[in-house]
Design a protein around this motif. Structure first.
Motif, mmCIF file in Angstrom:
data_model
loop_
_atom_site.group_PDB
_atom_site.id
_atom_site.type_symbol
_atom_site.label_atom_id
_atom_site.label_comp_id
_atom_site.label_asym_id
_atom_site.label_seq_id
_atom_site.Cartn_x
_atom_site.Cartn_y
_atom_site.Cartn_z
ATOM 1 N N CYS A 28 49.292 129.624 82.083
ATOM 2 C CA CYS A 28 49.836 130.966 81.828
ATOM 3 C C CYS A 28 50.621 130.985 80.529
ATOM 4 O O CYS A 28 51.564 130.208 80.342
ATOM 5 C CB CYS A 28 50.719 131.411 82.987
ATOM 6 N N ASP A 32 57.373 135.242 80.093
ATOM 7 C CA ASP A 32 58.284 134.688 81.103
ATOM 8 C C ASP A 32 58.091 133.174 81.215
ATOM 9 O O ASP A 32 59.052 132.415 81.230
ATOM 10 C CB ASP A 32 58.041 135.325 82.475
ATOM 11 N N CYS A 33 56.843 132.743 81.313
ATOM 12 C CA CYS A 33 56.586 131.306 81.445
ATOM 13 C C CYS A 33 57.030 130.563 80.195
ATOM 14 O O CYS A 33 57.557 129.444 80.289
ATOM 15 C CB CYS A 33 55.109 131.049 81.743
ATOM 16 N N GLN A 36 60.825 130.401 80.498
ATOM 17 C CA GLN A 36 61.306 129.562 81.602
ATOM 18 C C GLN A 36 61.017 128.081 81.393
ATOM 19 O O GLN A 36 61.692 127.224 81.972
ATOM 20 C CB GLN A 36 60.692 130.058 82.922
ATOM 21 N N THR A 37 60.002 127.774 80.595
ATOM 22 C CA THR A 37 59.702 126.366 80.321
ATOM 23 C C THR A 37 60.254 125.927 78.979
ATOM 24 O O THR A 37 60.339 124.717 78.729
ATOM 25 C CB THR A 37 58.175 126.117 80.293
ATOM 26 N N VAL A 42 52.800 127.508 80.802
ATOM 27 C CA VAL A 42 53.045 126.698 81.988
ATOM 28 C C VAL A 42 51.703 126.355 82.623
ATOM 29 O O VAL A 42 50.728 127.108 82.481
ATOM 30 C CB VAL A 42 53.969 127.435 82.996
ATOM 31 N N ASN A 44 50.142 125.683 86.235
ATOM 32 C CA ASN A 44 50.412 125.851 87.660
ATOM 33 C C ASN A 44 49.183 125.527 88.496
ATOM 34 O O ASN A 44 48.122 126.132 88.312
ATOM 35 C CB ASN A 44 50.793 127.312 87.958
ATOM 36 N N SER A 86 56.808 126.713 91.916
ATOM 37 C CA SER A 86 57.255 128.098 92.047
ATOM 38 C C SER A 86 56.690 128.718 93.311
ATOM 39 O O SER A 86 55.640 128.292 93.817
ATOM 40 C CB SER A 86 56.754 128.947 90.863
ATOM 41 N N TYR A 88 55.714 132.568 93.951
ATOM 42 C CA TYR A 88 55.601 133.920 93.415
ATOM 43 C C TYR A 88 55.398 134.900 94.567
ATOM 44 O O TYR A 88 54.521 134.689 95.413
ATOM 45 C CB TYR A 88 54.397 134.034 92.470
ATOM 46 N N ARG A 98 53.855 122.582 89.318
ATOM 47 C CA ARG A 98 53.803 122.375 87.871
ATOM 48 C C ARG A 98 53.095 121.062 87.551
ATOM 49 O O ARG A 98 53.580 119.978 87.868
ATOM 50 C CB ARG A 98 55.207 122.383 87.289
#
Ligand SMILES: [Zn+2]
Ligand SMILES: [Zn+2]
Length: 155
Positions: A28, A32-33, A36-37, A42, A44, A86, A88, A98
């Motif tokens: 992704c 946001d990803c 956040q990383t 990221v 997933n 995560s 979701y 991850r």
């Protein structure tokens, strides 16, 4: 033989093992990803929660703000803060593990690239792997066996 689908956090307190291959693997590229990383994307691995065997440690959920208002919790090692998976949508039964926390992160490769509209320009996507500007229709992309697992899980 090394266990390719085992993994854990940076300090070693959290250790887990995947009981099978995941249903699907997302790369992704959404903002946001990235935030956040602190990275470009990221990775997933989508898998049933009951196939994530927690061998040690107790990852704690951190609620992330989301545009959609749908909940997103990132589970982190309480000691070192490494994000291991995560949840979701507060679905509990489905984990987004991850891939970079696997002992052998080469074991899983992305099945799809999503939100490539915000992909960093220097990231070159591989040929032959589907890529979408935003999200995608899993019914069209997932293998039948994975769709069956998803149906068993989410109805
Ligand atoms: Zn840790
Ligand atoms: Zn994302």
């Amino acid at each position: 033989m090394t266990d390719q689908l085992a993994g854990g956090c940076a300090c070693g307190a959290v250790r887990y093992r995947l009981g099978s291959a995941p249903m699907f693997v997302h790369c992704c590229h959404c903002r946001d990803c990235q935030r956040q990383t602190g990275s470009a994307f990221v990775l997933n691995a989508l898998i049933e929660t009951d196939r994530v065997e927690l061998q040690s440690g107790d990852p704690q959920p951190f609620a992330m703000p989301t545009d959609s208002g749908r909940p997103h919790h990132i589970f982190r090692c309480p000691t070192c803060g490494t994000a291991v998976w995560s949840d979701y949508g507060d679905r509990k039964v489905l984990r987004f593990v991850r891939v970079g926390t696997l002992d052998d992160p080469t074991a899983l490769t992305p099945d799809v690239h999503i939100y490539v509209r915000s992909k960093l320009p220097w990231v070159a996507l591989p040929e032959g792997v589907p890529a979408f500007e935003a999200y995608y229709d899993s019914k069209k992309l997932w293998p039948a066996e994975s769709l069956e697992r998803r149906r068993a899980l989410l109805g």
